[in-house]
Each structure stands twice: as structure tokens, then as C-alpha cells.
Design a protein around this motif. Sequence first.
Motif, short mmCIF file in Angstrom:
data_model
loop_
_atom_site.label_atom_id
_atom_site.label_comp_id
_atom_site.label_asym_id
_atom_site.label_seq_id
_atom_site.Cartn_x
_atom_site.Cartn_y
_atom_site.Cartn_z
N LEU A 11 -76.45 -55.59 113.81
CA LEU A 11 -76.77 -54.24 113.76
C LEU A 11 -75.65 -53.55 112.54
O LEU A 11 -75.94 -52.60 111.74
N VAL A 12 -74.50 -54.05 112.82
CA VAL A 12 -73.17 -53.59 111.91
C VAL A 12 -73.42 -54.04 110.33
O VAL A 12 -73.38 -53.21 109.57
N TRP A 13 -74.02 -55.34 110.32
CA TRP A 13 -74.35 -55.76 109.11
C TRP A 13 -75.48 -55.17 108.39
O TRP A 13 -75.31 -54.83 107.20
N ARG A 14 -76.55 -54.93 109.09
CA ARG A 14 -77.64 -54.19 108.56
C ARG A 14 -77.48 -52.76 108.15
O ARG A 14 -78.13 -52.31 107.15
N SER A 15 -76.45 -52.18 108.73
CA SER A 15 -76.01 -50.71 108.36
C SER A 15 -75.01 -50.83 107.42
O SER A 15 -74.98 -49.56 106.64
N ALA A 16 -73.92 -51.71 107.45
CA ALA A 16 -72.94 -51.32 106.55
C ALA A 16 -72.66 -52.64 105.66
O ALA A 16 -71.53 -52.71 105.04
N GLY A 17 -73.55 -53.73 105.86
CA GLY A 17 -73.01 -54.95 105.11
C GLY A 17 -71.97 -55.74 105.63
O GLY A 17 -71.36 -55.60 106.72
N PHE A 18 -71.57 -56.39 104.73
CA PHE A 18 -70.43 -57.49 105.11
C PHE A 18 -68.91 -56.61 105.45
O PHE A 18 -67.96 -56.75 106.01
N GLN A 19 -68.93 -55.51 104.49
CA GLN A 19 -67.67 -54.69 104.73
C GLN A 19 -67.63 -54.01 106.05
O GLN A 19 -66.59 -53.95 106.68
N GLY A 20 -68.81 -53.58 106.58
CA GLY A 20 -68.93 -53.41 108.09
C GLY A 20 -68.40 -54.13 109.02
O GLY A 20 -67.60 -53.89 109.94
N VAL A 21 -68.90 -55.35 108.56
CA VAL A 21 -68.46 -56.63 109.62
C VAL A 21 -67.25 -56.86 109.42
O VAL A 21 -66.35 -57.16 110.61
N PHE A 22 -66.58 -56.68 108.36
CA PHE A 22 -64.96 -57.07 108.09
C PHE A 22 -64.26 -55.78 108.64
O PHE A 22 -63.38 -56.16 109.34
N LEU B 243 -65.24 -53.94 111.18
CA LEU B 243 -65.10 -54.41 112.80
C LEU B 243 -64.21 -55.26 113.44
O LEU B 243 -63.70 -55.15 114.22
N THR B 244 -64.09 -56.14 112.53
CA THR B 244 -63.27 -57.45 112.72
C THR B 244 -61.76 -56.81 112.78
O THR B 244 -60.92 -57.26 113.64
N SER B 245 -61.40 -56.35 111.75
CA SER B 245 -60.13 -55.70 111.77
C SER B 245 -59.81 -54.61 112.96
O SER B 245 -58.56 -54.88 113.53
N VAL B 246 -60.85 -54.01 113.05
CA VAL B 246 -60.37 -53.04 114.45
C VAL B 246 -60.26 -53.71 115.66
O VAL B 246 -59.42 -53.52 116.56
N ALA B 247 -61.04 -54.86 115.65
CA ALA B 247 -61.15 -55.77 117.10
C ALA B 247 -59.69 -56.28 117.08
O ALA B 247 -58.92 -56.27 118.18
N LEU B 248 -58.91 -57.06 115.94
CA LEU B 248 -57.57 -57.34 115.81
C LEU B 248 -56.67 -56.47 116.16
O LEU B 248 -55.64 -56.55 117.15
N GLY B 249 -56.82 -55.07 115.87
CA GLY B 249 -55.81 -54.22 115.91
C GLY B 249 -55.83 -53.79 117.55
O GLY B 249 -54.77 -53.65 118.08
N LEU C 147 -52.70 -50.07 112.97
CA LEU C 147 -53.02 -50.18 111.28
C LEU C 147 -52.59 -51.30 110.54
O LEU C 147 -53.19 -52.00 109.92
N LEU C 148 -51.31 -51.56 111.05
CA LEU C 148 -50.76 -52.93 110.60
C LEU C 148 -51.47 -54.19 110.74
O LEU C 148 -51.94 -54.98 109.75
N ALA C 149 -51.83 -54.28 111.89
CA ALA C 149 -52.64 -55.46 112.40
C ALA C 149 -54.07 -55.49 111.45
O ALA C 149 -54.73 -56.55 111.09
N ALA C 150 -54.80 -54.21 111.82
CA ALA C 150 -56.00 -54.14 111.24
C ALA C 150 -56.04 -54.33 109.60
O ALA C 150 -56.88 -54.84 109.00
N LEU C 151 -54.98 -53.65 108.83
CA LEU C 151 -54.83 -53.97 107.46
C LEU C 151 -54.49 -55.48 107.13
O LEU C 151 -55.30 -55.80 106.17
N ILE C 152 -53.70 -56.23 107.87
CA ILE C 152 -53.49 -57.31 107.56
C ILE C 152 -54.81 -58.26 107.71
O ILE C 152 -54.98 -59.22 106.80
N THR C 153 -55.59 -57.82 108.75
CA THR C 153 -56.79 -58.58 108.76
C THR C 153 -57.76 -58.52 107.88
O THR C 153 -58.20 -59.31 107.28
N ARG C 154 -58.04 -57.08 107.46
CA ARG C 154 -58.74 -56.85 106.36
C ARG C 154 -58.23 -57.45 105.22
O ARG C 154 -59.28 -57.99 104.22
N LEU C 155 -57.18 -57.74 104.68
CA LEU C 155 -56.80 -58.16 103.46
C LEU C 155 -56.91 -59.62 103.52
O LEU C 155 -57.33 -60.19 102.44
#
Length: 220
Positions: free
Chosen positions: A97-108, A110-116, A32-40
Motif C-alpha cells: 500500500l505504501v509502494w502503491r501510494s508513494a513508490g519506493f521513496q515511500g518504502v524507504f 517507512l523503513t527509515s522511520v522504523a529504524l528511528g 532523526l539521526l537514525a532515520a537519516l542514516i538509514t535513508r542515506l
Amino acid sequence: DEGAPDEGDDVAVREEGPDRAVRIGVLTALFLLAALITRLLLSGWTIDPDLFFHLTSGHWIVTHHAIPTTDVLSWYGQTHATRWLPHEWLFDVVFHLVWRSAGFQGVFALTSVALGAAVLCTRRLAELRGASWLTSLAIALIAVAGMVRFISPRPGAITFVLLPLIAIMLEKDRWVPALLLFVLGMNFHGGAYPIYLLVILYYASPKRLRMMAVACVLVL
């Protein structure tokens, strides 16, 4: 000598760590720490034209149900049939596909989950390489500090996960899943194939020349 320490005892002490519940709690907090830092950090992200290129490429592939072999995204490429193979096509499709279903928030997200996930894989790899529980956590925190400087919604985010995951498989001598992940990495981030190949070569030995040869063929 009965008073001499037994080697098995040393191993037991070295492997001793917090109980399962504590481990799960700490690892969850680390993720969660890694994902949160990435999202911020991504909340103030400057738009990168490279991401739009990947999204457009993914849109073309999904729409046409094919991977292009010529440049279909530029006027010059279309009129001159310029040879082009998107070596990151799988990333393009997934993020489109992520962008189409959830926009840039979904892209961000997914990127945060990847770093976590990348940080957890890095910690596990350090543990398999002999680091203690606390040392592996310290290495993971250093990895957080290092990765967030380069994180963005680009194929490298997936490479951060797959590289240590491949190494984990090879530490356990599980070559088949490692090579499957290797193929996955080639299609997510083909531009990083030398790094993927170096990981394979590092773990290769005369007994595994066949596997090493398979990896080289897969790159080709």
C-alpha cells in the motif's frame, strides 16, 4: 543515623536527568539521526528480489481480499496447488500500500522511520533496565551502528521495533498489550517467531505460566 544517606535519595539522584524540553530535543535528534542514516544508506541500496516478492504478495492479498493458502506466485505452485501460507502477510500488505501510494521513496521513508523508532525503543528499554540517561543514549547510539548494517525494506525492519517494544511492555508487567504486539509481530515477520517467543519466555515466571501458554498457542 541522620547523617547516613537515605536510599530514597539515591533513587532520586539516579533518576535525575535533563528537564523535559532537553529530553524531547535529544530524543528527537536521536530519532532523526537514525532515520537519516538509514535513508542515506538506502539511497545506494541494491535492489533485493525479496522486496518485489513481498510487494507482489501484498498486491495479491489486497486484490483478492484474502490470505492465500497455496502458492499463487509461481507457475509450479499454481499448477500443483502447492501449500503456502505467507507468514509475513501483514508486512506485504502494508508495504504494498505504501509502494502503491508513494513508490519506493515511500518504502524507504517507512523503513527509515522504523529504524528511528527502533532506536528510541531500545534506549527506553535500557533505561527501564536501570541504565542512566547518558548510558541509555550510548546504548542507543551503539544500536544505530548495529542496526544500519542489516536494515533494508524487509520484515526485519519491523521486528527491530516490535522486539524492544514488547520487552518495554513486559518490563511494566503489561502482558495484554505485549501479547497483542506479539501477535502483530507474528503477522509482520512470522519467520522470527522464535525470537519473539524467547522474549516472552525471558519475562515469564511461575506466576505467569498462563500468559506463557497463551503465547505458545498464538505461535501455533
